[in-house]
Design a protein around this motif. Structure first.
Motif, PDB file in Angstrom:
ATOM      1  N   PRO A  56      43.735 -18.614 -18.308  1.00 48.20           N
ATOM      2  CA  PRO A  56      43.981 -17.394 -19.071  1.00 48.20           C
ATOM      3  C   PRO A  56      42.765 -16.476 -19.129  1.00 48.20           C
ATOM      4  O   PRO A  56      42.903 -15.251 -19.167  1.00 48.20           O
ATOM      5  N   TYR A  57      41.568 -17.055 -19.147  1.00 45.26           N
ATOM      6  CA  TYR A  57      40.333 -16.258 -19.136  1.00 45.26           C
ATOM      7  C   TYR A  57      40.262 -15.396 -17.881  1.00 45.26           C
ATOM      8  O   TYR A  57      40.000 -14.193 -17.947  1.00 45.26           O
ATOM      9  N   GLU A  58      40.529 -16.009 -16.732  1.00 38.48           N
ATOM     10  CA  GLU A  58      40.490 -15.261 -15.476  1.00 38.48           C
ATOM     11  C   GLU A  58      41.611 -14.233 -15.415  1.00 38.48           C
ATOM     12  O   GLU A  58      41.418 -13.118 -14.903  1.00 38.48           O
ATOM     13  N   ALA A  59      42.789 -14.586 -15.961  1.00 33.95           N
ATOM     14  CA  ALA A  59      43.906 -13.632 -15.988  1.00 33.95           C
ATOM     15  C   ALA A  59      43.575 -12.442 -16.883  1.00 33.95           C
ATOM     16  O   ALA A  59      43.930 -11.294 -16.569  1.00 33.95           O
ATOM     17  N   SER A  60      42.890 -12.704 -17.993  1.00 31.81           N
ATOM     18  CA  SER A  60      42.480 -11.623 -18.892  1.00 31.81           C
ATOM     19  C   SER A  60      41.523 -10.662 -18.193  1.00 31.81           C
ATOM     20  O   SER A  60      41.638  -9.442 -18.323  1.00 31.81           O
ATOM     21  N   ILE A  61      40.579 -11.221 -17.455  1.00 27.90           N
ATOM     22  CA  ILE A  61      39.628 -10.384 -16.718  1.00 27.90           C
ATOM     23  C   ILE A  61      40.373  -9.496 -15.719  1.00 27.90           C
ATOM     24  O   ILE A  61      40.107  -8.288 -15.610  1.00 27.90           O
ATOM     25  N   GLN A  62      41.333 -10.075 -15.007  1.00 24.06           N
ATOM     26  CA  GLN A  62      42.108  -9.313 -14.033  1.00 24.06           C
ATOM     27  C   GLN A  62      42.890  -8.186 -14.698  1.00 24.06           C
ATOM     28  O   GLN A  62      42.946  -7.059 -14.185  1.00 24.06           O
ATOM     29  N   ASN A  63      43.491  -8.469 -15.855  1.00 24.79           N
ATOM     30  CA  ASN A  63      44.262  -7.448 -16.566  1.00 24.79           C
ATOM     31  C   ASN A  63      43.369  -6.317 -17.069  1.00 24.79           C
ATOM     32  O   ASN A  63      43.721  -5.141 -16.976  1.00 24.79           O
ATOM     33  N   VAL A  64      42.220  -6.682 -17.609  1.00 23.47           N
ATOM     34  CA  VAL A  64      41.281  -5.678 -18.098  1.00 23.47           C
ATOM     35  C   VAL A  64      40.803  -4.794 -16.945  1.00 23.47           C
ATOM     36  O   VAL A  64      40.712  -3.559 -17.077  1.00 23.47           O
ATOM     37  N   GLN A  65      40.542  -5.394 -15.809  1.00 24.30           N
ATOM     38  CA  GLN A  65      40.119  -4.624 -14.634  1.00 24.30           C
ATOM     39  C   GLN A  65      41.240  -3.734 -14.128  1.00 24.30           C
ATOM     40  O   GLN A  65      41.009  -2.592 -13.721  1.00 24.30           O
ATOM     41  N   TYR A  66      42.465  -4.249 -14.161  1.00 21.06           N
ATOM     42  CA  TYR A  66      43.623  -3.467 -13.698  1.00 21.06           C
ATOM     43  C   TYR A  66      43.774  -2.182 -14.505  1.00 21.06           C
ATOM     44  O   TYR A  66      44.078  -1.115 -13.952  1.00 21.06           O
ATOM     45  N   TYR A  67      43.558  -2.281 -15.824  1.00 22.34           N
ATOM     46  CA  TYR A  67      43.684  -1.106 -16.687  1.00 22.34           C
ATOM     47  C   TYR A  67      42.369  -0.342 -16.821  1.00 22.34           C
ATOM     48  O   TYR A  67      42.268   0.595 -17.615  1.00 22.34           O
ATOM     49  N   GLN A  68      41.354  -0.756 -16.030  1.00 16.70           N
ATOM     50  CA  GLN A  68      40.062  -0.079 -15.971  1.00 16.70           C
ATOM     51  C   GLN A  68      39.416   0.040 -17.353  1.00 16.70           C
ATOM     52  O   GLN A  68      38.941   1.097 -17.761  1.00 16.70           O
ATOM     53  N   LEU A  69      39.422  -1.097 -18.058  1.00 18.53           N
ATOM     54  CA  LEU A  69      38.884  -1.124 -19.421  1.00 18.53           C
ATOM     55  C   LEU A  69      37.673  -2.053 -19.538  1.00 18.53           C
ATOM     56  O   LEU A  69      37.364  -2.546 -20.620  1.00 18.53           O
ATOM     57  N   ASP A  70      36.987  -2.272 -18.416  1.00 19.08           N
ATOM     58  CA  ASP A  70      35.830  -3.176 -18.419  1.00 19.08           C
ATOM     59  C   ASP A  70      34.762  -2.760 -19.425  1.00 19.08           C
ATOM     60  O   ASP A  70      34.088  -3.614 -20.020  1.00 19.08           O
ATOM     61  N   ASP A  71      34.599  -1.462 -19.626  1.00 14.58           N
ATOM     62  CA  ASP A  71      33.569  -0.974 -20.552  1.00 14.58           C
ATOM     63  C   ASP A  71      33.979  -1.131 -22.014  1.00 14.58           C
ATOM     64  O   ASP A  71      33.129  -1.111 -22.903  1.00 14.58           O
ATOM     65  N   ALA A  72      35.297  -1.285 -22.262  1.00 14.28           N
ATOM     66  CA  ALA A  72      35.799  -1.329 -23.645  1.00 14.28           C
ATOM     67  C   ALA A  72      36.137  -2.741 -24.114  1.00 14.28           C
ATOM     68  O   ALA A  72      36.045  -3.036 -25.307  1.00 14.28           O
ATOM     69  N   ILE A  73      36.525  -3.615 -23.190  1.00 17.82           N
ATOM     70  CA  ILE A  73      36.954  -4.968 -23.558  1.00 17.82           C
ATOM     71  C   ILE A  73      36.043  -5.997 -22.908  1.00 17.82           C
ATOM     72  O   ILE A  73      35.891  -6.036 -21.688  1.00 17.82           O
ATOM     73  N   ASN A  74      35.464  -6.845 -23.735  1.00 19.78           N
ATOM     74  CA  ASN A  74      34.589  -7.919 -23.282  1.00 19.78           C
ATOM     75  C   ASN A  74      35.380  -9.227 -23.314  1.00 19.78           C
ATOM     76  O   ASN A  74      35.696  -9.738 -24.387  1.00 19.78           O
ATOM     77  N   VAL A  75      35.735  -9.742 -22.145  1.00 22.40           N
ATOM     78  CA  VAL A  75      36.473 -10.999 -22.062  1.00 22.40           C
ATOM     79  C   VAL A  75      35.475 -12.152 -22.071  1.00 22.40           C
ATOM     80  O   VAL A  75      34.561 -12.200 -21.245  1.00 22.40           O
ATOM     81  N   LYS A  76      35.656 -13.075 -23.018  1.00 26.20           N
ATOM     82  CA  LYS A  76      34.678 -14.162 -23.177  1.00 26.20           C
ATOM     83  C   LYS A  76      35.386 -15.509 -23.177  1.00 26.20           C
ATOM     84  O   LYS A  76      36.479 -15.658 -23.738  1.00 26.20           O
ATOM     85  N   LEU A  77      34.746 -16.484 -22.553  1.00 29.44           N
ATOM     86  CA  LEU A  77      35.274 -17.847 -22.491  1.00 29.44           C
ATOM     87  C   LEU A  77      34.583 -18.690 -23.556  1.00 29.44           C
ATOM     88  O   LEU A  77      33.357 -18.823 -23.565  1.00 29.44           O
ATOM     89  N   GLY A  78      35.363 -19.253 -24.461  1.00 36.59           N
ATOM     90  CA  GLY A  78      34.776 -20.057 -25.521  1.00 36.59           C
ATOM     91  C   GLY A  78      35.835 -20.522 -26.497  1.00 36.59           C
ATOM     92  O   GLY A  78      36.946 -20.003 -26.544  1.00 36.59           O
ATOM     93  N   ASP A  79      35.485 -21.505 -27.316  1.00 34.80           N
ATOM     94  CA  ASP A  79      36.405 -22.108 -28.271  1.00 34.80           C
ATOM     95  C   ASP A  79      36.384 -21.344 -29.588  1.00 34.80           C
ATOM     96  O   ASP A  79      35.344 -21.246 -30.248  1.00 34.80           O
ATOM     97  N   GLY A  80      37.517 -20.778 -29.967  1.00 27.71           N
ATOM     98  CA  GLY A  80      37.648 -20.113 -31.259  1.00 27.71           C
ATOM     99  C   GLY A  80      36.667 -18.983 -31.461  1.00 27.71           C
ATOM    100  O   GLY A  80      36.476 -18.127 -30.583  1.00 27.71           O
ATOM    101  N   LEU A  81      35.994 -19.010 -32.599  1.00 22.27           N
ATOM    102  CA  LEU A  81      35.079 -17.920 -32.962  1.00 22.27           C
ATOM    103  C   LEU A  81      33.696 -18.071 -32.337  1.00 22.27           C
ATOM    104  O   LEU A  81      32.804 -17.267 -32.622  1.00 22.27           O
ATOM    105  N   THR A  82      33.523 -19.073 -31.464  1.00 20.82           N
ATOM    106  CA  THR A  82      32.240 -19.194 -30.766  1.00 20.82           C
ATOM    107  C   THR A  82      31.999 -18.003 -29.838  1.00 20.82           C
ATOM    108  O   THR A  82      30.864 -17.770 -29.422  1.00 20.82           O
TER     109      THR A  82
END
Length: 229
Positions: free
Chosen positions: A52-78
Motif C-alpha cells: 500500500p505504501y508503494e501504491a500510495s506513492i504511485q497515486n500521489v505521483q499520478y495526481y502530481q501532488l508530490d509537493d503536497a503529500i508526504n507518503v511515509k512508511l511506518g507503524d501508526g503515529l511513528t
C-alpha cells in the motif's frame, strides 16, 4: 478529480486546519481528495505495509501532488515527527481496539492537540475509553451504512473541559444515543439478535463466565432499544 467512497467523504467533512495526517491511508485516497478539493494544503499519508505504501506513492505521483503529500512508511503515529504541526489526524477502516492501540502508542505525537477523526468498523468502545482517559472530548459522531455495512465515525477535540462518559455512552456513543437514527437501531438490533443466538448455544454449566458476559451485553442493548421504543 479523484472520487472516494461515501464513508471517506463523510470523514473529510470533519477535517479542520491546513495539515492532515491520514494513518493507514489506503492508497492515499483521502489525502489526495482533501488536497484536490482544497480542504487542506498539505498532508501525510502513513502506511505500515510496503505494498500500500508503494501504491500510495504511485497515486500521489499520478495526481502530481508530490509537493503536497508526504507518503511515509511506518507503524501508526511513528510517521509523525515529535514537533509536528498536524491539525487533523484521520484513522479509518480499522477495528476500534486497533485504533485505540495506535493512539495510545503514539500519544507523545499528539502534543499539538490535533483533531482526531476516527472511523471504526467494529467495537468503538475502546476508542471512546481512550479518548476519555486522554482528555479528549467527543464533539461529533456519525453512524452510516455503505455496501450493507454500518460504520461509526467519532470526532474528538482537545477542549478545556474533561469528558466523563457513562458505561452506556462508551458503548453506544454519547451523541449517537441522542440521535438514535435508523442505522443505530439497525446495528444494535442485529447485535442483540446475534448475542441471543450465542446465549442459546452456551451451556451454563460449562460456559458460565461467557454466558454472564453475553447476558450483560443483552441487557445493556435491550435497555437502550427499549428506551427508544
Amino acid at each position: 478529480m479523484i472520487t472516494i467512497n461515501k464513508r471517506l467523504q463523510k470523514v473529510s467533512e470533519f477535517i479542520k486546519g491546513d495539515y492532515l495526517a491520514d494513518i493507514g491511508s489506503d492508497h492515499a485516497y483521502l489525502p489526495i481528495y482533501a488536497i484536490t478539493n482544497k480542504i487542506v494544503s498539505k498532508a501525510i499519508a502513513g502506511e505500515v505495509i510496503k505494498g500500500p505504501y508503494e501504491a500510495s506513492i504511485q497515486n500521489v505521483q499520478y495526481y502530481q501532488l508530490d509537493d503536497a503529500i508526504n507518503v511515509k512508511l511506518g507503524d501508526g503515529l511513528t510517521v509523525l515527527d515529535h514537533n509536528n504541526k498536524v491539525d487533523s489526524i484521520t484513522i479509518c477502516g480499522m477495528g476500534g481496539p486497533l485504533i485505540a492501540k495506535i493512539l495510545a502508542e503514539g500519544q507523545n505525537k499528539l502534543t499539538n492537540h490535533p483533531r482526531l477523526i476516527l472511523q471504526s468498523n467494529i467495537q468503538s468502545y475502546p476508542i471512546r475509553l481512550w479518548l476519555e482517559e486522554a482528555g479528549y472530548t467527543i464533539t461529533n459522531e456519525e453512524i452510516m451504512e455503505e455496501k450493507k455495512h454500518i460504520y461509526e465515525i467519532i470526532v474528538a477535540d482537545k477542549l478545556d473541559c474533561d469528558m466523563v462518559l457513562t458505561e452506556q455512552e462508551r458503548k453506544f456513543g454519547p451523541l449517537l444515543l441522542q440521535q438514535r437514527n435508523e442505522y443505530f437501531n439497525r446495528k444494535w438490533t442485529h447485535e442483540l439478535q446475534s448475542l441471543k443466538a450465542i446465549a442459546q448455544q452456551l451451556d451454563p454449566s460449562i460456559h458460565h463466565n461467557r454466558l454472564a458476559e453475553v447476558d450483560t451485553e443483552i441487557k445493556l442493548i435491550s435497555e437502550v432499544l427499549n428506551y427508544e421504543n
